[in-house]
Design an enzyme around this catalytic site. Sequence first.
Site, PDB file in Angstrom:
ATOM      1  N   SER A   1       0.847  -1.198   0.000  1.00  0.00           N
ATOM      2  CA  SER A   1       0.000   0.000   0.000  1.00  0.00           C
ATOM      3  C   SER A   1       0.877   1.240   0.000  1.00  0.00           C
ATOM      4  CB  SER A   1      -0.901   0.028   1.234  1.00  0.00           C
ATOM      5  OG  SER A   1      -1.598   1.258   1.337  1.00  0.00           O
TER       6      SER A   1
ATOM      7  N   TYR B   1      -1.981   0.524  10.530  1.00  0.00           N
ATOM      8  CA  TYR B   1      -2.095  -0.131   9.228  1.00  0.00           C
ATOM      9  C   TYR B   1      -0.882   0.191   8.356  1.00  0.00           C
ATOM     10  CZ  TYR B   1      -3.778  -0.869   4.440  1.00  0.00           C
ATOM     11  OH  TYR B   1      -3.910  -1.260   3.133  1.00  0.00           O
TER      12      TYR B   1
END
Length: 253
Positions: free
Chosen positions: A144, A157
């Site tokens: 990501s 995250y």
Amino acid sequence: MKDAFGAPQSLLVLGGSSEIALATARRLVARRTRRVYLAGRPSPALDAAAERLRGLGAEVDTVVFDALDPASHEEVLGKVFAEGDIDAVLLAFGVLGDQAHDEQDPMAAVRVAQTNYTGAVSAALVCGAALQRQGHGSLVVLTSVAGERARRENFIYGSSKAGLDAFTQGLGDALHPCGVHVMAVRPGFVRTRMTAGRPEAPLSTTPEAVAAAIESGLRRRAETVWTPTALRPVMSALRHLPRPLFRLLTTPR
């Protein structure tokens, strides 16, 4: 084996109900992929995904797989590879978590880290070793852009994805001499069920667009894919901002 056009004829998806993974599988099946394994926790969504791919002409099996049970990975994934060579593995599982809640509940934060990082490390190592024994194949890992630099609003995250991205780069270097292709895919904000209700970030994208980028990357044997591509210069600039300015720009008010 991949066909003359470089398309995988067999695909193993880890995170078999992931919208990005399924968009990728549909795209590959529409080309030349004929054998698909969807690995994930048993659920109606996993069964429905398998049926949709069968409707496109693929031979599909579901595989019981739990990212949070690394002790089972060698046995579970080993059985898939024992059935025949796998041309491409797509590691697409992960959770966003709830930053505000998880900061107050360390075990919830640990679960995010275990799913996104340690579970992925275990599965990737098992699959990487199997691809190495084959002497060919691609391992695609969804990381990501959140891993490029931790932000206040999602650093739990983001840190898990940062670790996974670094691991993927290293694994790619380790497997390169063996003929195994490893590709890290860095999507930005993707409009999926997982992100529903969250404010969209600039340069947001869709599962279908990410799938197209993955297919292109496989064909080119790319090692890193940004999707959308405009995120690459944006994140490079953000990564080098002085910390006080970065904090000012990215901390919610």
